[in-house]
Design a protein around this motif. Structure first.
Motif, mmCIF file in Angstrom:
data_model
loop_
_atom_site.group_PDB
_atom_site.id
_atom_site.type_symbol
_atom_site.label_atom_id
_atom_site.label_comp_id
_atom_site.label_asym_id
_atom_site.label_seq_id
_atom_site.Cartn_x
_atom_site.Cartn_y
_atom_site.Cartn_z
ATOM 1 N N LEU A 1 14.510 0.425 -12.286
ATOM 2 C CA LEU A 1 13.409 -0.503 -11.985
ATOM 3 C C LEU A 1 13.932 -1.915 -11.805
ATOM 4 O O LEU A 1 13.550 -2.629 -10.872
ATOM 5 C CB LEU A 1 12.378 -0.442 -13.116
ATOM 6 C CG LEU A 1 11.097 -1.250 -12.911
ATOM 7 C CD1 LEU A 1 10.379 -0.808 -11.643
ATOM 8 C CD2 LEU A 1 10.186 -1.126 -14.127
ATOM 9 N N VAL A 2 14.824 -2.320 -12.694
ATOM 10 C CA VAL A 2 15.391 -3.679 -12.597
ATOM 11 C C VAL A 2 16.207 -3.837 -11.323
ATOM 12 O O VAL A 2 16.085 -4.840 -10.604
ATOM 13 C CB VAL A 2 16.250 -3.990 -13.841
ATOM 14 C CG1 VAL A 2 17.035 -5.279 -13.629
ATOM 15 C CG2 VAL A 2 15.370 -4.100 -15.073
ATOM 16 N N VAL B 1 0.834 -1.208 0.000
ATOM 17 C CA VAL B 1 0.000 0.000 0.000
ATOM 18 C C VAL B 1 0.863 1.250 0.000
ATOM 19 O O VAL B 1 0.596 2.222 -0.716
ATOM 20 C CB VAL B 1 -0.945 -0.011 1.218
ATOM 21 C CG1 VAL B 1 -1.646 1.343 1.356
ATOM 22 C CG2 VAL B 1 -1.963 -1.123 1.095
ATOM 23 N N LEU B 2 1.944 1.237 0.804
ATOM 24 C CA LEU B 2 2.843 2.386 0.852
ATOM 25 C C LEU B 2 3.451 2.650 -0.515
ATOM 26 O O LEU B 2 3.525 3.800 -0.970
ATOM 27 C CB LEU B 2 3.945 2.148 1.891
ATOM 28 C CG LEU B 2 5.016 3.240 2.000
ATOM 29 C CD1 LEU B 2 4.389 4.566 2.421
ATOM 30 C CD2 LEU B 2 6.104 2.820 2.990
ATOM 31 N N CYS B 3 3.878 1.565 -1.179
ATOM 32 C CA CYS B 3 4.461 1.717 -2.509
ATOM 33 C C CYS B 3 3.460 2.318 -3.486
ATOM 34 O O CYS B 3 3.786 3.219 -4.265
ATOM 35 C CB CYS B 3 4.944 0.356 -3.035
ATOM 36 S SG CYS B 3 6.538 -0.159 -2.369
ATOM 37 N N LEU B 4 2.219 1.835 -3.440
ATOM 38 C CA LEU B 4 1.201 2.337 -4.363
ATOM 39 C C LEU B 4 0.901 3.812 -4.103
ATOM 40 O O LEU B 4 0.767 4.604 -5.035
ATOM 41 C CB LEU B 4 -0.069 1.498 -4.227
ATOM 42 C CG LEU B 4 0.014 0.067 -4.774
ATOM 43 C CD1 LEU B 4 -1.266 -0.709 -4.464
ATOM 44 C CD2 LEU B 4 0.273 0.083 -6.283
ATOM 45 N N LEU C 1 9.075 4.081 -8.896
ATOM 46 C CA LEU C 1 8.760 2.723 -8.441
ATOM 47 C C LEU C 1 10.031 1.939 -8.141
ATOM 48 O O LEU C 1 10.101 1.198 -7.155
ATOM 49 C CB LEU C 1 7.931 2.009 -9.510
ATOM 50 C CG LEU C 1 7.521 0.566 -9.191
ATOM 51 C CD1 LEU C 1 6.695 0.523 -7.905
ATOM 52 C CD2 LEU C 1 6.744 -0.037 -10.350
ATOM 53 N N GLY C 2 11.044 2.102 -9.008
ATOM 54 C CA GLY C 2 12.320 1.449 -8.741
ATOM 55 C C GLY C 2 12.912 1.882 -7.415
ATOM 56 O O GLY C 2 13.434 1.062 -6.652
ATOM 57 N N LEU C 3 12.824 3.186 -7.144
ATOM 58 C CA LEU C 3 13.306 3.711 -5.869
ATOM 59 C C LEU C 3 12.527 3.105 -4.698
ATOM 60 O O LEU C 3 13.112 2.658 -3.699
ATOM 61 C CB LEU C 3 13.173 5.231 -5.851
ATOM 62 C CG LEU C 3 13.352 5.918 -4.492
ATOM 63 C CD1 LEU C 3 14.758 5.689 -3.968
ATOM 64 C CD2 LEU C 3 13.053 7.405 -4.594
#
Length: 503
Positions: A403-404, A17-20, A456-458
């Motif tokens: 991201l990778v 949830v935090l990531c989203l 998102l990668g971060l």
């Protein structure tokens, strides 16, 4: 205390949830900061029919902000303005809105030369070493060049000095929107010409340096400044009251337009410099319409400068600062111009005695608009597929590595050093493509998407848990340093390749 499966699931859900949430916030910030190409507004002034023709020629209007037009038909002069000047105090564009006209100043320099030659104040065929006896040119071919050679781009001088300083100035223009000629004076122009080596003298090679040297030589020969000569012999006789050379420190005209790149970023105004004779004129479509009408009628001072006298290749010939090209079976005499945030086009058909002036306050070409207003075939060559390809490659390059690595960090197979390198690399590329990317052919939303994926990668890397098996040893420092070093070299190479493509 050992964590239960239920507790672990709750932690995973919380992290997800935090990531989203952070991703949504990042995309929102990215959307706010994304490149936003201007587009013509609905504002219209002047001749309504002419304005409608301008809008039709501009297509969807993307990449343009404001356009001012003058159309000459025999002795009549029609004016129209569409869009926004970028000046909050005088936002409506009309025939008296002041634009930077760039290289449209070259025909004016050519006509000034012709006028002074007609008045026996200088000799177009005299060599530079005779006109400037106290100047020593390192290349004798340059010393033997004449004012006519300079004004017809046949002296063998390159477009601009190929020095590191000039290349750095060009990068300042592209990356920061700054005036590349700021601070350069007539002595700088003379120094560049003195050290220059002629390349294919006698053959056409477009040269800002050559035209600037012509203006410098005229000023030295007559003992008057270039600006004084231009006002006395051209602006004043033709009633061009709103045309000027804008010196540093002077207040801007009340109705000046503000320029920007067609992809969105603002640009700095270009002021007078040693290169002003090559094109630093601030003017209006009304003034240029009067100017063009007098050229067509043959009553303008130095109008003979528009006569084509030398081959310029590609079915074109050059006069003194003017070009004549065969387009659709018609001989069109023209010149275009561009500064960091403005473009211009002036042209006329000598047979039909029709002419057009187009001024815009973005750096998207207006040649196509001018050609269509003259009834010529459209030319959509102002879209550059290479720039679009470079932008797309940059966005992929900005997104995928971080991201990778972020995903690898989630599995414990990559460390924070690699993530830091790739995040830095990604931010640099996003900044580079924001300024240089071709957002007229690629959707700006792609930049926002790339910024979100980079974020998102971060987040993936920053919220990872240490998944190393208990007792497992961390990789030696030299291995980490070697891996990070390879990553830096590879990313730097990719960045250099992208930078070269976009520039």
């Amino acid at each position: 205390m050992r964590s239960t499966p239920a507790h672990q699931n709750r932690r995973k859900r919380s992290a997800t949830v935090l990531c989203l949430v952070l991703l949504v916030v990042s995309v929102g910030v990215g959307a706010y900061a994304a490149p936003t190409p201007p587009r013509l507004s609905t504002a219209t002034t002047g001749d309504a029919d002419l304005a409608a023709q301008v809008r039709e020629a501009a297509g969807d209007g993307k990449g343009y902000r404001g356009i001012s037009v003058a159309l000459v038909d025999h002795s009549s002069l029609r004016l129209a303005g569409v869009g926004d000047s970028g000046n909050p105090a005088r936002s409506r564009v009309d025939g008296t809105t002041v634009f930077e006209a760039g290289s449209i100043g070259k025909p004016m320099t050519g006509m000034l030369l012709a006028t002074l030659a007609d008045r026996k104040l200088l000799e177009l065929q005299a060599p530079l070493d005779q006109l400037l006896p106290d100047v020593r040119f390192s290349d004798p071919t340059i010393a033997e060049a004449t004012l006519e050679d300079l004004a017809t781009h046949r002296a063998g001088l390159e477009k601009l000095p190929s020095t590191l300083t000039m290349k750095a100035r060009d990068m300042r223009l592209r990356l920061l929107g700054q005036d590349p000629y700021s601070g350069l004076n007539e002595d700088d122009v003379l120094a560049a010409a003195q050290s220059a080596t002629a390349i294919s003298p006698g053959q056409y090679s477009y040269s800002n340096l050559g035209m600037a040297l012509a203006g410098y030589t005229v000023a030295r020969t007559t003992g008057r400044s270039y600006s004084e000569l231009l006002h006395q012999y051209l602006f004043n006789p033709l009633g061009m009251r709103d045309s000027r050379i804008m010196d540093s420190g002077l207040p801007f005209p009340e109705k000046v337009a503000h320029g920007q790149q067609a992809t969105g970023p603002a640009t700095q105004h270009w002021l007078a410099s040693g290169y002003t004779p090559a094109g630093d004129i601030w003017t209006t479509s009304q003034d240029l319409g009067r100017f063009l009408r007098a050229v067509i009628q043959g009553t303008a001072p130095g109008a003979r400068a528009a006569e084509p006298t030398h081959d310029a290749g590609f079915e074109a010939r050059t006069g003194l600062g003017w070009f004549t090209s065969t387009v659709g079976g018609r001989d069109i005499t023209w010149q275009n111009g561009a500064t960091g945030g403005f473009t211009s086009y002036i042209a006329f058909d000598r047979d039909s005695r029709r002419g057009v002036v187009v001024l815009a306050n973005t750096d998207r070409s207006v040649d196509t608009i001018g050609r269509q207003l003259l009834g010529l075939p459209a030319d959509r060559s102002d879209k550059d597929a290479i720039w679009a390809l470079g932008t797309g490659a940059g966005l992929v390059g900005a997104t995928l590595p971080a991201l990778v690595v972020g995903l690898r960090q989630r599995t414990g197979s990559a460390g924070p050093a690699l993530l830091t390198i790739d995040l830095t690399f990604g931010v640099v590329i996003l900044a580079l493509t924001w300024r240089l990317g071709d957002w007229l052919t690629l959707p700006p939303a792609l930049w926002t998407l790339s910024a979100g994926l980079l974020a998102l990668g971060l987040l993936l890397g920053a919220t990872r848990r240490d998944t190393r098996v208990a007792g497992a040893e961390r990789a030696p420092a030299r291995v980490i340093a070697r891996t990070a070093g390879r990553a830096v070299i590879i990313r730097t190479g990719l960045l250099a390749a992208l930078f070269t493509t976009l520039l």
